[in-house]
Write a protein that holds these residues in place. Structure first.
Motif, PDB file in Angstrom:
ATOM      1  N   GLU B 210       0.888  -1.089  -0.158  1.00 18.07           N
ATOM      2  CA  GLU B 210       0.020  -0.091  -0.053  1.00 18.07           C
ATOM      3  C   GLU B 210       0.911   1.375  -0.148  1.00 18.07           C
ATOM      4  N   SER B 211       1.925   1.093   0.833  1.00 15.28           N
ATOM      5  CA  SER B 211       2.922   2.312   0.851  1.00 15.28           C
ATOM      6  C   SER B 211       3.709   2.548  -0.401  1.00 15.28           C
ATOM      7  N   LYS B 213       2.750   1.741  -3.353  1.00 19.34           N
ATOM      8  CA  LYS B 213       1.701   2.153  -4.352  1.00 19.34           C
ATOM      9  C   LYS B 213       1.809   3.834  -4.420  1.00 19.34           C
ATOM     10  N   SER B 214       1.690   4.324  -3.153  1.00 17.61           N
ATOM     11  CA  SER B 214       1.637   6.045  -3.067  1.00 17.61           C
ATOM     12  C   SER B 214       2.813   6.645  -3.704  1.00 17.61           C
ATOM     13  N   LYS B 215       3.995   5.743  -3.805  1.00 20.22           N
ATOM     14  CA  LYS B 215       5.297   6.203  -4.339  1.00 20.22           C
ATOM     15  C   LYS B 215       5.322   5.639  -5.945  1.00 20.22           C
ATOM     16  N   SER B 218       4.115  -0.758  -8.000  1.00 23.59           N
ATOM     17  CA  SER B 218       2.742  -1.503  -8.004  1.00 23.59           C
ATOM     18  C   SER B 218       3.423  -2.997  -7.584  1.00 23.59           C
ATOM     19  N   GLU B 303       9.308  -2.542   2.827  1.00 24.33           N
ATOM     20  CA  GLU B 303       9.361  -1.576   1.959  1.00 24.33           C
ATOM     21  C   GLU B 303      10.698  -0.863   1.229  1.00 24.33           C
TER      22      GLU B 303
END
Lengths: 273, 313
Positions: B210-211, B213-215, B218, B303
């Motif tokens: 999820e984190s 994705k914000s960067k 995918s 991450e």
């Protein structure tokens, strides 16, 4: 057959068993004669007088279970099973050979073998498991386990001893081959076991001591075990390591050294005397 | 998803109750930790089929083997530090070698055991168990899949090891989830990197995805609940699709799930990868959350590993 006749028959079986053990070990070139020869009369009595079993139907649900906890005595158990009809006696000559069924220590896939063995101190726990199931399902079979005396040094034996008395497993009989010798020497020097009978009594077992070569004492011991209620029984059988072969008797060396092929005929002729 | 937590141990107890009702051959053997493991609930419903052998883990394993020899489906377990920790010989020789129907379900895997300290933090069990022939190894990612896995293995012959976690963990799956033994679950799909996780690292991998994705990254997230037999097909598929793999496990990086994935990739499709796990060290006392952070077993660590791999190409 009356008892006297039966004992004559069992003695003949003991002699043929010793021969088969020594022939198989000489052919294999390695293995454990001492602790196989010491317990011959005990297993002959179990398989040919005491236990309910069917060599033509080895997986019969209500057969009595036998666990060889001292797995290094595999040549003894194999020789007994072959003579009982579980597999041909000729197969004994394949012992310990690559691709053969008869592994150096008991394993699954050999008719009549209930469980693998070889790591000491474990068989009694397995027999506690089968005895618990017999009680749970109200089935008539009994469980038997042959342990070595050196094996009594393993802590798991005593874990199982506690469990068997907790669960009142009167359908369980343990036998100790008390030959006094282990691989490194005398049990009483390596790690003393005495007072062995008192230890088992303290664990709340019914303790019977017998001469491991006196068939009537052995038979009486098993009868008494069967008729005892609410407690498991241990039969401490006083035996001689390497019994029957003079140079093997009382010898730690022959715990794990097979007779040579050259010596075999001398060894066998000593048995006939 | 993941807004609530549940204990894998409770799920184990629920599964045992259902199994006990549906199969009279199911027996449960415990070693003085049955209250903690929740296998004790089985005892109240089916007392005749429940056996407490006391503090004797070797005997626990071998008695369960004996019961399986006599036809039972034997569930046995305690804390992972003791089984497999204290009973490897019995597991190998009594259960795996004869291929018996014994299901070892053990709790308190990993360092999230917490304040009890390193003596109780089992970080070697996956390595030990997957090295034993015929043994199958499951590390469920949450309570829902724990219950499903326990029910599934009752119907699959042979020996199993299921590793559970002490504390409550985020619920990853909804109750309609269909568990498939031996088949990794693709929870999330993305083309850039594959995050392969088991146990409590599954929800952490989802958080990391999820984190990421914000960067703009995918990620695919794979729940590799069955560590053995390993689902090579799915692992190779996601490796081919993503070209980068991060593994995450609450276990020593030597010999565990990450090693198993590396074996598959090394032989099947060499792929740049990083392993998140315990870096060949013992744990210590502390609150579970603090320890997980200290030993790098968090979404942030995953991450970070993923970002490193993204930059390296």
């Amino acid at each position: 057959m009356d008892t006297a006749q039966e004992i004559v028959h069992l003695k003949e079986l003991a002699l043929s068993t010793r021969k088969l053990i020594l022939e198989a070990l000489a052919e294999a070139g390695s293995g454990h004669p001492g602790g196989s020869l010491s317990a011959v009369e005990l297993l002959v009595t179990l398989y040919f007088h005491v236990m309910h079993h069917d060599p033509k139907n080895p997986r019969w649900e209500d057969r009595d279970r036998f666990f060889l906890s001292k797995g290094h005595a595999a040549p003894l158990l194999y020789s007994i099973l072959a003579q009982a009809g579980y597999f041909p006696t000729e197969e004994l000559m394949s012992l310990r050979k690559t691709g053969a069924r008869l592994q150096g220590h008991p394993s699954m896939g050999i008719p009549g073998i209930e469980a693998p063995a070889g790591s000491e101190g474990i068989g009694l726990s397995l027999a506690v498991g089968t005895s618990l199931v017999a009680k749970l399902d109200n089935r008539p079979f009994r469980s038997y386990v042959l342990m070595g005396d050196g094996e009594q040094q393993e802590g798991q034996v005593w874990e199982a001893a506690m469990a068997a008395s907790k669960f009142r497993l009167d359908n369980l009989t343990a036998i100790i081959d008390r030959n006094g010798i282990q691989q490194d020497g005398l049990t009483e020097q390596i790690m003393p076991l005495e007072p062995l009978a008192a230890k088992w009594r303290a664990f709340n077992w019914n303790v019977i001591e017998v001469d491991g070569y006196d068939f009537s004492q052995i038979m009486d011991g098993f009868d008494l075990a069967t008729s005892t209620r609410n407690r498991p029984t241990v039969i401490i059988a006083h035996t001689v390591k390497g019994k029957g072969i003079s140079f093997m008797e009382w010898s730690p060396h022959y715990h794990g050294t097979a007779p040579t092929k050259e010596k075999l005929s001398d060894v066998l002729s000593e048995l006939e005397r | 998803m993941m807004s609530k937590t549940a204990a894998m141990r409770d799920a184990y107890g629920e599964a045992l109750l259902e199994l006990g009702a549906s199969n009279r051959d199911v027996v449960v053997v415990g070693a003085d930790t049955t209250g903690s493991l929740k296998s004790g609930v089985f005892a109240t419903k089916f007392p005749e089929r429940f056996f407490n052998v006391g503090i004797a883990e070797q005997n626990l394993v071998s008695i369960a083997a004996g019961m399986a020899l006599a036809g039972k489906v034997a569930f046995a377990g305690t804390y992972a530090i003791f089984v497999p920790g204290k009973s490897v010989d019995q597991i190998r020789n009594n259960i795996a070698y004869p291929n018996l129907n014994v299901k070892l379900v053990c709790s308190h895997g990993g360092i999230s055991v917490g304040p009890d300290g390193a003596s109780h933090q089992q970080v070697e069990d996956i390595a030990i168990m997957r090295a034993i022939p015929k043994m199958k190894v499951i590390v469920p990612g949450d309570a829902v899949s724990t219950k499903a896995a326990v029910k599934a293995i009752a119907t699959i012959p042979g020996p199993f090891y299921v590793r559970l976690t002490r504390s409550s963990t985020p619920v990853v799956y909804d109750s309609g989830f269909e568990y498939q033994f031996g088949k990794a679950t693709v929870i999330r799909e993305g083309p850039d990197i594959a995050l392969v996780a088991c146990g409590i690292m599954v929800p952490e991998a989802l958080k990391a995805a999820e984190s990421l994705k914000s960067k703009g990254v995918s990620a695919t997230v794979l729940d590799l609940h069955t560590v053995k037999p390993i689902d090579s097909e799915t692992i190779l598929k996601v490796a081919r699709q993503c070209g980068r793999v991060v593994t995450a496990e609450e276990h020593n990086v030597l010999g565990g799930m990450g090693s198993a994935v590396a074996e598959v990739l090394g032989e099947g499709h060499p792929t740049p990868m990083k392993r998140v796990g315990v870096m060949d060290t013992f744990g210590e006392s502390g609150e579970a959350g603090e320890l997980l952070k200290k030993y790098g077993l968090t979404a942030a660590s995953i991450e970070q590993a993923a970002s490193g791999l993204m930059q390296s190409r």
